[in-house]
Design an enzyme around this catalytic site. Structure first.
Site, PDB file in Angstrom:
ATOM      1  N   PHE A 173     -27.367 -21.105 -36.265  1.00 23.81           N
ATOM      2  CA  PHE A 173     -26.629 -22.097 -37.054  1.00 23.81           C
ATOM      3  C   PHE A 173     -25.308 -22.430 -36.355  1.00 23.81           C
ATOM      4  CE2 PHE A 173     -23.561 -19.234 -39.260  1.00 23.81           C
ATOM      5  CZ  PHE A 173     -24.116 -18.006 -38.906  1.00 23.81           C
ATOM      6  N   GLY A 174     -25.309 -22.296 -35.032  1.00 20.31           N
ATOM      7  CA  GLY A 174     -24.103 -22.601 -34.249  1.00 20.31           C
ATOM      8  C   GLY A 174     -24.140 -24.015 -33.699  1.00 20.31           C
ATOM      9  N   ASN A 175     -23.328 -24.222 -32.654  1.00 25.60           N
ATOM     10  CA  ASN A 175     -23.196 -25.537 -32.025  1.00 25.60           C
ATOM     11  C   ASN A 175     -24.513 -26.151 -31.597  1.00 25.60           C
ATOM     12  OD1 ASN A 175     -20.582 -26.154 -32.041  1.00 25.60           O
ATOM     13  ND2 ASN A 175     -20.167 -25.654 -29.895  1.00 25.60           N
ATOM     14  N   ASP A 188     -19.839 -20.072 -25.058  1.00 20.79           N
ATOM     15  CA  ASP A 188     -21.232 -19.663 -25.270  1.00 20.79           C
ATOM     16  C   ASP A 188     -21.219 -19.056 -26.680  1.00 20.79           C
ATOM     17  OD1 ASP A 188     -23.888 -19.228 -23.580  1.00 20.79           O
ATOM     18  OD2 ASP A 188     -23.633 -17.388 -24.715  1.00 20.79           O
ATOM     19  N   LYS A 207     -21.566 -16.398 -15.159  1.00 20.98           N
ATOM     20  CA  LYS A 207     -21.548 -16.138 -16.607  1.00 20.98           C
ATOM     21  C   LYS A 207     -20.553 -15.037 -16.890  1.00 20.98           C
ATOM     22  CE  LYS A 207     -23.538 -17.354 -20.481  1.00 20.98           C
ATOM     23  NZ  LYS A 207     -24.125 -18.666 -20.825  1.00 20.98           N
TER      24      LYS A 207
HETATM   25  O1  2IT Z   1     -25.677 -21.339 -21.243  1.00 20.93           O
HETATM   26  C1  2IT Z   1     -25.033 -22.340 -20.924  1.00 20.93           C
HETATM   27  O2  2IT Z   1     -25.478 -23.203 -20.177  1.00 20.93           O
HETATM   28  C2  2IT Z   1     -23.689 -22.482 -21.482  1.00 20.93           C
HETATM   29  N1  2IT Z   1     -23.267 -21.639 -22.250  1.00 20.93           N
HETATM   30  C3  2IT Z   1     -22.820 -23.617 -21.077  1.00 20.93           C
HETATM   31  C4  2IT Z   1     -22.146 -23.332 -19.780  1.00 20.93           C
HETATM   32  C5  2IT Z   1     -21.092 -24.321 -19.381  1.00 20.93           C
HETATM   33  O3  2IT Z   1     -20.429 -24.042 -18.370  1.00 20.93           O
HETATM   34  O4  2IT Z   1     -20.924 -25.348 -20.036  1.00 20.93           O
END
Ligand code: 2IT
Length: 445
Positions: free
Chosen positions: A236-238, A164, A124
């Site tokens: 209210f995002g993706n 993210d 991450k």
């Molecule tokens: O928390 C998650 O699983 C994401 N933000 C997606 C991570 C990704 O590599 O697609």
């Protein structure tokens, strides 16, 4: 394994990192019996090894705003575990980003990615940069500066970031451009790309779609169906957008969404152009939902409150960690809510989960329910490797199969004596097994 000793060491080794401790403690508490029934894990000190990120990179990002002023932000990439594939996980741009939040997210990602069955390790990244109110030029310059340093640690077989919170296809594309400019390679080093750069169809909707597919599994396990269910979302995002689209398609009614400023209650249902409007709201980067009630006057805006006070059958946190606490859980239960599905990562506090489980509410943790996002990232990596693009139908079919398999694994490892499915336990054990066994097979690494 000695649970109390491990928790004491965890707390001692990670002072002032409450999120990491929360995430790790939950895993320890739910896998302890399984680990003790399978002595090989202790023999190879797997739990102790999985608790330590393989690498934490921290760096400075310097960028220039539209007035010529220089700003400095702090950024991270936590490469948590590479046992089953290249590090994989999103990048978050949010003022709450620090080493603690990055560590907990990378840790969760390792288990989540394992659950997808695709070959992806856990990582991450992100920065405490706040996209609120930033111009297009500022966003692009920040993304380029961020990637200038981050690219040193990336590669399609090494570490593959994605988006993210605060990072959508637009930002991923700018990062991709900068990676390509520095490295001279047009490769699948990021996912969540725009279609022209090798992105996958369905990726933007995938986290929300996947969460609803998972919810369908939870409903089916109780002999129920989604049609007619009242659903309350946050954010209210993706993720919210994808979940709302799928709810509408399957006949459930989304009646609330929220932002940092309060929540929107729309008893007519958030459907059609209203769902499209969510993406426009997000696109303004003002980080408020209040304008929804001006555009759709039959909806109400309730300032400063959370959407969990709205009576519903299903609650789906889609925003950020610990956004649903014990009081919220109690309120949901009092109002008859039967399903809580984390589409955000660790959306519920530990005591909220405890209250929900004690009251036999079906509760799905993020690492299972929101795995559709990273699973579709994995499918994007496959398409990039093959230099092919699948149709919407092909990707969606694979996503459905992955979510259904994750649900089945949660049932397998999480069903308790009275028949209640402890999805937290099921997801943690199922996610642990593949990583742990892969670590054993690779020797002392
Ligand atoms: O928390 C998650 O699983 C994401 N933000 C997606 C991570 C990704 O590599 O697609």
């Amino acid at each position: 394994m000695d649970l109390n000793k491990l928790i004491a060491e965890l707390e001692e080794k990670n002072p002032a990192q409450p999120l990491y401790i929360q995430a790790a403690k939950e895993v320890l508490e739910t896998i302890v019996d399984f680990v003790n029934e399978n002595p090989k894990y202790d023999k190879y000190s797997i739990v102790e090894r999985i608790l330590e990120p393989e690498r934490i990179i921290q760096f400075k990002v310097t960028w220039v705003d539209d007035n010529g002023k220089i700003h400095v932000n702090r950024a991270f990439r936590v490469q948590h575990n590479m046992a089953i594939g290249p590090y994989k996980g999103g990048c978050r741009f949010h003022k709450s980003v620090n080493q603690d939040s990055m560590k907990f997210l990378a840790f969760e990602q390792t288990f989540k990615n394992s659950l997808t069955t695709l070959p992806m390790g856990g990582g991450k990244g992100g920065s405490d940069f706040d996209p609120t109110g930033k111009s297009e030029g500022e966003m692009m310059r920040f993304c380029q500066a961020f990637m200038t340093e981050l690219q040193k640690y990336l590669g399609p077989e090494t570490d593959v970031p994605a988006g993210d919170i605060g990072v959508s296809g637009r930002e991923v594309a700018w990062m991709f451009g900068q990676y390509k400019r520095i490295r001279g390679e047009h490769v699948g080093v990021l996912t969540g790309k725009t279609l022209n750069l090798g992105g996958s169809l369905i990726r933007p909707e995938a986290t929300g779609f996947g969460a609803i597919y998972f919810l369908q599994g939870m409903l089916a396990a109780k002999g129920d169906t989604i049609a007619g269910k009242k659903v309350v979302l946050s954010g209210f995002g993706n993720v919210t957008w994808g979940a709302a689209l799928k709810c509408e398609e399957l006949g459930a009614k989304v009646i609330a969404i929220s932002g940092p400023d309060g929540y929107i209650l729309d008893e007519d249902g958030i459907t059609g152009d209203k769902v499209v409007y969510l993406t426009e709201l997000l696109g303004t980067r003002n980080n408020v939902v209040a304008p929804y009630a001006t555009k759709y006057p039959k909806a109400k805006f309730i300032a400063g409150k959370k959407s969990w006070e709205v009576p519903c059958d299903v609650a789906i946190p889609c925003a950020i960690q610990n956004e649903l606490n014990k009081e919220d859980a109690e309120k949901l239960i009092a109002n008859g809510c039967q399903y809580v599905v984390e589409a955000s990562n660790m959306g519920c506090t530990a005591d909220a989960i405890h209250v929900l489980q004690t009251n036999k509410v079906s509760f799905a943790p993020g690492k299972a329910a929101n795995a559709g996002g990273v699973a579709t990232s994995g499918l994007e990596m496959t398409q990039n490797s093959m230099k092919l693009a699948w149709t919407r139908e092909e990707v969606d079919e694979k996503l459905k199969a992955i979510m259904s398999n994750i649900h089945a694994n949660c049932v397998k490892y999480g069903t308790e004596k009275d028949g209640y499915i402890n999805y937290v336990k099921g997801a943690n054990i199922a996610g642990f097994i593949k990583v742990a066994d892969a670590m054993i097979e690779q020797g002392v690494i």
